[in-house]
Design a protein around this motif. Structure first.
Motif, PDB file in Angstrom:
ATOM      1  N   GLN A   3       0.847  -1.191   0.000  1.00 43.11           N
ATOM      2  CA  GLN A   3       0.000   0.000   0.000  1.00 43.11           C
ATOM      3  C   GLN A   3       0.880   1.237   0.000  1.00 43.11           C
ATOM      4  N   LEU A   4       0.391   2.278  -0.683  1.00 42.89           N
ATOM      5  CA  LEU A   4       1.144   3.524  -0.812  1.00 42.89           C
ATOM      6  C   LEU A   4       0.345   4.666  -0.205  1.00 42.89           C
ATOM      7  N   VAL A   5       1.014   5.494   0.557  1.00 41.98           N
ATOM      8  CA  VAL A   5       0.370   6.656   1.166  1.00 41.98           C
ATOM      9  C   VAL A   5       1.151   7.901   0.772  1.00 41.98           C
ATOM     10  N   GLU A   6       0.451   8.802   0.109  1.00 37.34           N
ATOM     11  CA  GLU A   6       1.085  10.027  -0.353  1.00 37.34           C
ATOM     12  C   GLU A   6       0.881  11.152   0.661  1.00 37.34           C
ATOM     13  N   SER A   7       1.820  12.091   0.649  1.00 36.66           N
ATOM     14  CA  SER A   7       1.688  13.253   1.524  1.00 36.66           C
ATOM     15  C   SER A   7       2.476  14.417   0.938  1.00 36.66           C
ATOM     16  N   GLY A   8       2.191  15.606   1.448  1.00 34.32           N
ATOM     17  CA  GLY A   8       2.999  16.771   1.113  1.00 34.32           C
ATOM     18  C   GLY A   8       2.404  17.718   0.102  1.00 34.32           C
ATOM     19  N   GLY A   9       1.231  17.430  -0.418  1.00 35.78           N
ATOM     20  CA  GLY A   9       0.644  18.341  -1.389  1.00 35.78           C
ATOM     21  C   GLY A   9       0.163  19.619  -0.742  1.00 35.78           C
ATOM     22  N   GLY A  10      -0.316  20.535  -1.570  1.00 34.41           N
ATOM     23  CA  GLY A  10      -0.843  21.782  -1.035  1.00 34.41           C
ATOM     24  C   GLY A  10      -0.802  22.895  -2.050  1.00 34.41           C
ATOM     25  N   LEU A  11      -0.847  24.101  -1.537  1.00 36.32           N
ATOM     26  CA  LEU A  11      -0.881  25.307  -2.362  1.00 36.32           C
ATOM     27  C   LEU A  11       0.510  25.913  -2.427  1.00 36.32           C
ATOM     28  N   VAL A  12       0.918  26.282  -3.618  1.00 38.42           N
ATOM     29  CA  VAL A  12       2.219  26.918  -3.807  1.00 38.42           C
ATOM     30  C   VAL A  12       2.070  28.013  -4.840  1.00 38.42           C
ATOM     31  N   GLN A  13       2.841  29.079  -4.681  1.00 34.99           N
ATOM     32  CA  GLN A  13       2.794  30.169  -5.647  1.00 34.99           C
ATOM     33  C   GLN A  13       3.560  29.806  -6.904  1.00 34.99           C
ATOM     34  N   PRO A  14       3.203  30.390  -8.025  1.00 34.35           N
ATOM     35  CA  PRO A  14       3.959  30.143  -9.258  1.00 34.35           C
ATOM     36  C   PRO A  14       5.434  30.448  -9.058  1.00 34.35           C
ATOM     37  N   GLY A  16       7.334  28.648  -7.245  1.00 36.47           N
ATOM     38  CA  GLY A  16       7.763  28.117  -5.960  1.00 36.47           C
ATOM     39  C   GLY A  16       8.058  26.634  -6.003  1.00 36.47           C
ATOM     40  N   PRO A  17       8.655  26.104  -4.911  1.00 38.61           N
ATOM     41  CA  PRO A  17       8.959  24.688  -4.820  1.00 38.61           C
ATOM     42  C   PRO A  17       7.945  23.953  -3.938  1.00 38.61           C
ATOM     43  N   LEU A  18       7.846  22.664  -4.176  1.00 34.66           N
ATOM     44  CA  LEU A  18       7.019  21.815  -3.332  1.00 34.66           C
ATOM     45  C   LEU A  18       7.532  20.394  -3.447  1.00 34.66           C
ATOM     46  N   GLY A  19       7.593  19.717  -2.331  1.00 37.27           N
ATOM     47  CA  GLY A  19       7.984  18.319  -2.341  1.00 37.27           C
ATOM     48  C   GLY A  19       6.838  17.441  -1.913  1.00 37.27           C
ATOM     49  N   ILE A  20       6.656  16.337  -2.588  1.00 38.51           N
ATOM     50  CA  ILE A  20       5.638  15.360  -2.207  1.00 38.51           C
ATOM     51  C   ILE A  20       6.319  14.018  -2.007  1.00 38.51           C
ATOM     52  N   SER A  21       5.715  13.195  -1.177  1.00 38.82           N
ATOM     53  CA  SER A  21       6.321  11.912  -0.871  1.00 38.82           C
ATOM     54  C   SER A  21       5.302  10.795  -0.950  1.00 38.82           C
ATOM     55  N   CYS A  22       5.803   9.597  -1.020  1.00 42.53           N
ATOM     56  CA  CYS A  22       4.964   8.410  -1.177  1.00 42.53           C
ATOM     57  C   CYS A  22       5.615   7.290  -0.383  1.00 42.53           C
ATOM     58  N   ALA A  23       4.982   6.930   0.721  1.00 42.11           N
ATOM     59  CA  ALA A  23       5.522   5.900   1.592  1.00 42.11           C
ATOM     60  C   ALA A  23       4.870   4.551   1.306  1.00 42.11           C
ATOM     61  N   ALA A  24       5.703   3.537   1.186  1.00 42.60           N
ATOM     62  CA  ALA A  24       5.202   2.181   0.943  1.00 42.60           C
ATOM     63  C   ALA A  24       5.093   1.416   2.253  1.00 42.60           C
ATOM     64  N   SER A  25       4.163   0.459   2.286  1.00 42.94           N
ATOM     65  CA  SER A  25       3.935  -0.315   3.510  1.00 42.94           C
ATOM     66  C   SER A  25       4.999  -1.380   3.741  1.00 42.94           C
ATOM     67  N   GLY A  26       5.839  -1.630   2.734  1.00 48.01           N
ATOM     68  CA  GLY A  26       6.898  -2.613   2.877  1.00 48.01           C
ATOM     69  C   GLY A  26       8.178  -2.117   2.228  1.00 48.01           C
ATOM     70  N   SER A  27       9.153  -2.974   2.199  1.00 52.45           N
ATOM     71  CA  SER A  27      10.443  -2.604   1.633  1.00 52.45           C
ATOM     72  C   SER A  27      10.354  -2.306   0.145  1.00 52.45           C
ATOM     73  N   ILE A  28      10.985  -1.226  -0.274  1.00 54.38           N
ATOM     74  CA  ILE A  28      10.994  -0.854  -1.685  1.00 54.38           C
ATOM     75  C   ILE A  28      12.299  -1.260  -2.363  1.00 54.38           C
ATOM     76  N   LEU A  29      13.170  -1.886  -1.608  1.00 58.84           N
ATOM     77  CA  LEU A  29      14.515  -2.161  -2.095  1.00 58.84           C
ATOM     78  C   LEU A  29      14.527  -2.952  -3.396  1.00 58.84           C
ATOM     79  N   SER A  30      13.620  -3.876  -3.538  1.00 55.17           N
ATOM     80  CA  SER A  30      13.645  -4.756  -4.705  1.00 55.17           C
ATOM     81  C   SER A  30      12.644  -4.364  -5.782  1.00 55.17           C
ATOM     82  N   PHE A  31      11.924  -3.268  -5.585  1.00 62.61           N
ATOM     83  CA  PHE A  31      10.916  -2.889  -6.578  1.00 62.61           C
ATOM     84  C   PHE A  31      11.569  -2.595  -7.916  1.00 62.61           C
ATOM     85  N   ALA A  32      10.933  -3.036  -8.981  1.00 64.58           N
ATOM     86  CA  ALA A  32      11.482  -2.837 -10.316  1.00 64.58           C
ATOM     87  C   ALA A  32      11.481  -1.361 -10.712  1.00 64.58           C
TER      88      ALA A  32
END
Length: 117
Positions: A3-14, A16-32
């Motif tokens: 399962q993936l859970v995203e976070s970090g969105g929102g409002l930003v001015q033209p 500007g910078p913004l970072g978003i993230s996506c956390a996985a419920s398990g190890s991502i080490l072997s993902f293709a």
């Protein structure tokens, strides 16, 4: 099932910078592959950035030099750092992972990014 859970969105001015993230419920080490798509209202989802297991990253032309995809295997999280955001950048971003090449992608829930002054 991962399962993936995203976070970090929102409002930003033209411009500007913004970072978003996506956390996985398990190890991502072997993902293709992992990456981000985005979607504007009434339009098809488009690929923004992809990073494969070896670390090679690829971007759609419209975001090259502005966006950076990365992954932190220890935190089972991928990130999308977006700089110089434009009002025309589509506003819902979806992360995905491909566990093995050829398997069906697993999607995050979507993350709203609004670029407005």
């Amino acid at each position: 099932q991962v399962q993936l859970v995203e976070s970090g969105g929102g409002l930003v001015q033209p411009g500007g910078p913004l970072g978003i993230s996506c956390a996985a419920s398990g190890s991502i080490l072997s993902f293709a592959a992992m990456g981000w798509y985005r979607q504007a209202p009434g339009k098809q989802r488009e690929s923004v950035a992809t990073i494969i297991r070896c670390g090679f990253a690829n971007y759609v032309d419209s975001v090259k030099s502005r966006f950076t995809i990365s992954r932190n295997n220890a935190k089972n999280t991928q990130y999308l750092q977006m700089n110089s955001l434009k009002p025309e950048d589509p506003d819902v971003y979806y992360c995905y992972v491909v566990v093995k090449f050829g398997s069906t992608p697993i999607w995050g829930q979507g993350n709203q990014v609004t670029v407005s002054s």
